[in-house]
Design a protein around this motif. Structure first.
Motif, PDB file in Angstrom:
ATOM      1  N   ILE A  68       5.444   5.950 -16.944  1.00 33.99           N
ATOM      2  CA  ILE A  68       5.534   4.586 -16.338  1.00 33.99           C
ATOM      3  C   ILE A  68       6.966   4.452 -16.029  1.00 33.99           C
ATOM      4  N   LEU A  69       8.059   5.006 -16.807  1.00 36.65           N
ATOM      5  CA  LEU A  69       9.443   4.936 -16.648  1.00 36.65           C
ATOM      6  C   LEU A  69       9.500   5.704 -15.117  1.00 36.65           C
ATOM      7  N   GLY A  70       8.797   6.807 -14.883  1.00 31.37           N
ATOM      8  CA  GLY A  70       8.886   7.476 -13.641  1.00 31.37           C
ATOM      9  C   GLY A  70       8.454   6.573 -12.682  1.00 31.37           C
ATOM     10  N   LEU A  71       7.287   6.062 -12.981  1.00 35.25           N
ATOM     11  CA  LEU A  71       6.820   5.256 -11.957  1.00 35.25           C
ATOM     12  C   LEU A  71       7.745   4.061 -11.505  1.00 35.25           C
ATOM     13  N   ALA A  72       8.495   3.559 -12.445  1.00 34.26           N
ATOM     14  CA  ALA A  72       9.336   2.370 -12.162  1.00 34.26           C
ATOM     15  C   ALA A  72      10.303   2.947 -11.193  1.00 34.26           C
ATOM     16  N   ARG A  73      10.838   4.286 -11.534  1.00 34.44           N
ATOM     17  CA  ARG A  73      11.813   4.735 -10.499  1.00 34.44           C
ATOM     18  C   ARG A  73      11.348   5.149  -9.045  1.00 34.44           C
ATOM     19  N   ALA A  74       9.759   5.454  -9.144  1.00 34.36           N
ATOM     20  CA  ALA A  74       9.537   5.821  -7.701  1.00 34.36           C
ATOM     21  C   ALA A  74       9.380   4.559  -7.121  1.00 34.36           C
ATOM     22  N   VAL A  75       8.893   3.442  -7.790  1.00 33.67           N
ATOM     23  CA  VAL A  75       8.765   2.146  -7.003  1.00 33.67           C
ATOM     24  C   VAL A  75       9.677   1.588  -6.485  1.00 33.67           C
ATOM     25  N   VAL A 121       0.812  -1.322  -0.009  1.00 28.02           N
ATOM     26  CA  VAL A 121       0.049  -0.106  -0.035  1.00 28.02           C
ATOM     27  C   VAL A 121       1.005   1.311   0.027  1.00 28.02           C
ATOM     28  N   GLY A 122       1.890   1.386   0.800  1.00 32.84           N
ATOM     29  CA  GLY A 122       2.915   2.497   0.861  1.00 32.84           C
ATOM     30  C   GLY A 122       3.481   2.653  -0.406  1.00 32.84           C
ATOM     31  N   THR A 123       3.870   1.720  -1.029  1.00 34.59           N
ATOM     32  CA  THR A 123       4.629   1.751  -2.333  1.00 34.59           C
ATOM     33  C   THR A 123       3.593   2.426  -3.442  1.00 34.59           C
ATOM     34  N   VAL A 124       2.459   1.593  -3.509  1.00 33.50           N
ATOM     35  CA  VAL A 124       1.625   2.181  -4.437  1.00 33.50           C
ATOM     36  C   VAL A 124       1.127   3.489  -4.461  1.00 33.50           C
ATOM     37  N   VAL A 125       0.600   3.860  -2.886  1.00 34.57           N
ATOM     38  CA  VAL A 125       0.210   5.404  -2.674  1.00 34.57           C
ATOM     39  C   VAL A 125       1.156   6.195  -3.023  1.00 34.57           C
ATOM     40  N   THR A 126       2.349   6.045  -2.604  1.00 37.25           N
ATOM     41  CA  THR A 126       3.513   6.863  -2.627  1.00 37.25           C
ATOM     42  C   THR A 126       3.820   7.263  -4.217  1.00 37.25           C
ATOM     43  N   SER A 127       4.191   6.134  -4.807  1.00 36.68           N
ATOM     44  CA  SER A 127       4.270   5.978  -6.317  1.00 36.68           C
ATOM     45  C   SER A 127       3.460   6.687  -7.146  1.00 36.68           C
ATOM     46  N   VAL A 128       2.262   6.357  -6.947  1.00 35.79           N
ATOM     47  CA  VAL A 128       1.111   6.702  -7.776  1.00 35.79           C
ATOM     48  C   VAL A 128       0.787   8.391  -7.588  1.00 35.79           C
ATOM     49  N   ALA A 129       0.868   8.806  -6.295  1.00 30.64           N
ATOM     50  CA  ALA A 129       0.770  10.303  -5.962  1.00 30.64           C
ATOM     51  C   ALA A 129       1.593  11.174  -6.573  1.00 30.64           C
ATOM     52  N   ALA A 130       3.114  10.575  -6.522  1.00 25.98           N
ATOM     53  CA  ALA A 130       3.988  11.205  -6.906  1.00 25.98           C
ATOM     54  C   ALA A 130       4.009  11.168  -8.299  1.00 25.98           C
ATOM     55  N   LEU A 131       3.746  10.122  -9.133  1.00 22.78           N
ATOM     56  CA  LEU A 131       3.481  10.055 -10.554  1.00 22.78           C
ATOM     57  C   LEU A 131       2.742  11.132 -11.074  1.00 22.78           C
ATOM     58  N   VAL A 132       1.515  11.400 -10.503  1.00 22.08           N
ATOM     59  CA  VAL A 132       0.623  12.161 -11.043  1.00 22.08           C
ATOM     60  C   VAL A 132       1.234  13.401 -10.964  1.00 22.08           C
ATOM     61  N   ILE A 133       1.806  14.022  -9.730  1.00 24.84           N
ATOM     62  CA  ILE A 133       2.328  15.214  -9.670  1.00 24.84           C
ATOM     63  C   ILE A 133       3.446  15.648 -10.556  1.00 24.84           C
ATOM     64  N   ALA A 134       4.234  14.461 -10.490  1.00 21.87           N
ATOM     65  CA  ALA A 134       5.355  14.761 -11.512  1.00 21.87           C
ATOM     66  C   ALA A 134       5.160  14.787 -13.007  1.00 21.87           C
ATOM     67  N   THR A 135       4.020  13.701 -13.437  1.00 23.11           N
ATOM     68  CA  THR A 135       3.486  13.843 -14.694  1.00 23.11           C
ATOM     69  C   THR A 135       3.015  15.109 -15.170  1.00 23.11           C
ATOM     70  N   ILE A 157       8.967  14.529  -2.046  1.00 20.12           N
ATOM     71  CA  ILE A 157      10.278  13.974  -2.499  1.00 20.12           C
ATOM     72  C   ILE A 157      10.485  13.311  -3.641  1.00 20.12           C
ATOM     73  N   LEU A 158       9.534  12.088  -3.649  1.00 22.22           N
ATOM     74  CA  LEU A 158       9.565  11.327  -4.835  1.00 22.22           C
ATOM     75  C   LEU A 158       9.207  11.944  -6.399  1.00 22.22           C
ATOM     76  N   ALA A 159       8.085  12.941  -6.087  1.00 22.60           N
ATOM     77  CA  ALA A 159       7.938  13.655  -7.119  1.00 22.60           C
ATOM     78  C   ALA A 159       9.016  14.398  -7.808  1.00 22.60           C
ATOM     79  N   THR A 160       9.631  15.053  -6.927  1.00 17.38           N
ATOM     80  CA  THR A 160      10.890  15.706  -7.301  1.00 17.38           C
ATOM     81  C   THR A 160      11.767  15.089  -7.996  1.00 17.38           C
ATOM     82  N   MET A 161      11.863  13.685  -7.611  1.00 19.69           N
ATOM     83  CA  MET A 161      13.109  12.800  -7.804  1.00 19.69           C
ATOM     84  C   MET A 161      12.726  12.174  -9.389  1.00 19.69           C
ATOM     85  N   ILE A 162      11.526  12.001  -9.543  1.00 17.19           N
ATOM     86  CA  ILE A 162      11.286  11.372 -10.972  1.00 17.19           C
ATOM     87  C   ILE A 162      10.767  12.291 -11.925  1.00 17.19           C
ATOM     88  N   LEU A 163      10.577  13.631 -11.536  1.00 17.84           N
ATOM     89  CA  LEU A 163      10.437  14.705 -12.646  1.00 17.84           C
ATOM     90  C   LEU A 163      11.325  14.770 -13.687  1.00 17.84           C
TER      91      LEU A 163
END
Lengths: 322, 299
Positions: free
Chosen positions: A233-240, A81-95, A177-183
């Motif tokens: 999705i590449l960003g998602l892979a990084r976030a995960v 849950v933690g991985t999915v929530v943080t990655s998806v939320a970060a992905l939405v923001i970063a995308t 932090i994740l969003a910034t990193m995958i941006l």
């Protein structure tokens, strides 16, 4: 015959022994094989070493939330849950931000501006993970606890998930932090796929009377959409897979978070945090099972992303910052 | 049809601005020569270009070209590669300036309004002067129907049935209706090259422009597809003014009423050498350079 050829200074047609060619071929083939071996070996080791946990934990491992090393109850639900929530939320923001920046760089900014801005965003990718993590704790976390959090809760606290007690570490810090990193990843790939939209497409719609915005909306983005999806999705892979920065800022508490300020746990941070202090063999095997799950997920995400990006750019290589 | 944009004075074609340009007669505007050999009546002027210069950055590509394009006629622009004919045709709908660092000097009047007037909105100009490109460029994410209707999004036509009617009419005029009427929902890129180009023609005429510019529309097509496009051009010329750039002299001779011959000088600047009724041009060229080109001595 050979004598005549030599007399005239001609090259002999007889086959030579090309030992250099043979060594070179063997060398490069071996190098390629090593890469393959590493992947196969990684999967093999993870599977064999986590196998006791796989049989012990059963299928509940994927959704149950109790993780109790002393009692030898291991379920990864919280981490997933933690991985999915943080990655998806970060992905939405970063995308959202990454695509807007990409549009700006390709369609609007003059080259004098586009080049330095592009470079700076890509520079974000070069910042070490631990620096992001420290910044997340000492700057972002403090800002969320003291300034942003309390005000945010005052205004939006009535909405579920948006209430709670802001702390330095927690879900929100990790997401930002994740969003910034995958941006940089999302931005760079989006920029390349948007730039790859043929000029004829842009001219086609502009010649019909489209404005610049209508051109972007009606032809550029639709044409680039599967590539942008690939970028995301590449960003998602990084976030995960991101470990260190997240471990520093997420709070590392077993349990499903109920608000955006709650501490949480991701698969990667669980492994990093607990591996040095395993309490029993089953604990170690269970962490390896988490690792196996993580590897499979990131592997699949990467394959899907590359296929999408590859399709859009017509097989050209895309610069991916990683 | 009036461009309904804000600076009405600049684009209104019914007002007094209309008379002003018709009075204006630059001395070197290439007009139809008077004389018995003119078999083609000039007729109404759809576009009047005056001293058009087109630049790429500092480089002058088209130098001082003035000509009148006659309404509901087919005007061909011919000339060897690099003579500036494609650059020049892109000035007529302000597409030239879409290329980075490209700019235009001079005036082009559409019904008395200078499309290069600072108050004129280039997107409005392009709604009234459509364009078909060298390579068919249907939008890959849109169906056949959506492709044809793409330009209607920028007009005030919102009514579904009206859009459908416009799509059908445009496809019929582009001689594509019978081939695609059952497949309107299919993607436009599923069609063959020739069909794609006719789709692009339908897309250009669906907004009912006055002028359709065609920049070597058949250069990427096979001879049969080329003939189909040439055939439909005659029909189109009953409603639209057509300007076609072609490197195919036979095509210019077959389809056009008027022909302009362009040639780049030693300075690399394209200029208009001769502009006359097509039949005259091909049977009795006045300039030696024209004769040399159309008889195949260079280019």
């Amino acid at each position: 015959m050979a004598g005549l050829a030599q007399e005239r200074g001609r090259t002999s047609l007889v086959n030579r022994v090309r030992i250099g060619d043979w060594i070179f071929t063997a060398l490069v083939s071996a190098a390629a094989a090593v890469v393959l071996l590493i992947i196969v070996g990684l999967f093999y080791e993870l599977i064999t070493r986590s196998w006791p946990a796989v049989t012990h934990n059963g299928i509940d491992f994927i959704w149950a939330t109790e993780w109790n090393p002393p009692r030898e109850v291991f379920n990864a639900g919280t981490f997933i849950v933690g991985t999915v929530v943080t990655s998806v939320a970060a992905l939405v923001i970063a995308t959202a931000i990454g695509v807007l920046v990409a549009i700006y760089l390709v369609e609007i900014a003059p080259p004098m501006v586009a080049r330095p801005v592009s470079f700076m965003v890509e520079l974000l990718a070069a910042i070490p993970s631990v620096v992001f993590g420290l910044w997340g704790v000492f700057v972002l976390g403090v800002f969320i606890r003291d300034d942003f959090g309390p005000r945010f809760v005052d205004v939006f606290g009535f909405i579920p998930f948006f209430d709670g007690t802001p702390l330095i570490t927690g879900l929100l810090s990790a997401v930002l932090i994740l969003a910034t990193m995958i941006l940089p990843t999302v931005m760079a790939v989006s920029r390349d796929v948007i730039a790859a939209v043929p000029r004829s497409q842009r001219e086609g719609i502009v010649a019909l009377g489209a404005t610049r915005w209508e051109m972007i909306q009606l032809t550029v983005l639709p044409y680039a959409r599967s590539g942008v999806l690939g970028a995301a999705i590449l960003g998602l892979a990084r976030a995960v897979g991101e470990t260190l920065a997240v471990t520093l800022v997420i709070g590392n508490r077993v349990g499903i978070p109920h608000t955006i300020f709650d501490p949480a746990y991701t698969m990667a941070s669980a492994i990093a945090n607990q591996f040095t202090e395993v309490e029993n063999d089953m604990h170690r095997a269970s962490l390896l099972e988490v690792a196996l799950l993580l590897l499979i997920i990131t592997f699949l995400i990467n394959v899907a992303a590359r296929l999408l990006v590859w399709r859009v750019t017509g097989g050209q290589r895309v610069s991916v910052v990683e | 049809m009036v461009l309904d944009s804000e600076p009405r004075t600049a684009v209104d074609v019914t007002g007094e601005t209309g008379t002003q340009s018709f009075q204006f007669q630059p001395q070197n505007a290439l007009k139809a020569p008077a004389g018995p050999e003119v078999r083609e009546e000039p007729g109404d002027v759809a576009l009047r270009a005056e001293h058009v210069h087109a630049y790429y950055g500092q480089k002058l590509a088209v130098g001082d070209v003035s000509m009148e394009i006659y309404a509901r006629k087919i005007t061909a622009l011919i000339g060897p590669s690099g003579c500036g004919k494609s650059t020049y045709i892109r000035c007529f709908n302000r597409m030239h300036e879409f290329t980075p660092h490209a700019r235009v000097e001079g005036h082009i009047y559409l019904e008395g309004t200078d499309i290069y007037d600072p108050n004129v909105d280039a997107t409005r100009v392009r709604q009234r002067i459509g364009m078909v490109f060298q390579k068919p460029n249907p939008f890959p994410t849109m169906s056949i129907e959506q492709n044809v209707a793409a330009g209607l999004r920028f007009t005030n036509i919102r009514n579904r049935s009206e859009i459908r009617d416009r799509v059908e009419t445009a496809l019929k005029q582009a001689a594509l209706w019978d081939e695609v009427k059952g497949d309107l929902k299919k993607p436009g890129i599923a069609l063959s090259g020739g069909q794609q180009q006719r789709l692009c023609i339908a897309r250009a005429i669906a907004v009912e422009p006055e002028v359709v510019l065609m920049d070597e529309p058949c250069s990427a097509l096979d001879p049969i597809a080329t003939l189909k496009i040439e055939d439909l051009m005659y029909g189109l010329a009953e409603r639209f003014t057509i300007v076609i750039v072609t490197h195919n002299l036979q095509q210019a001779a077959r389809v056009s009423d008027w022909t302009g011959f362009m040639l780049a000088g030693e300075d690399g600047v394209g200029r208009l050498v001769e502009y006359r009724p097509t039949q005259d041009m091909f049977t009795n060229p006045r300039e030696d350079r024209t004769e040399a080109y159309i008889t195949g001595r260079f280019g």
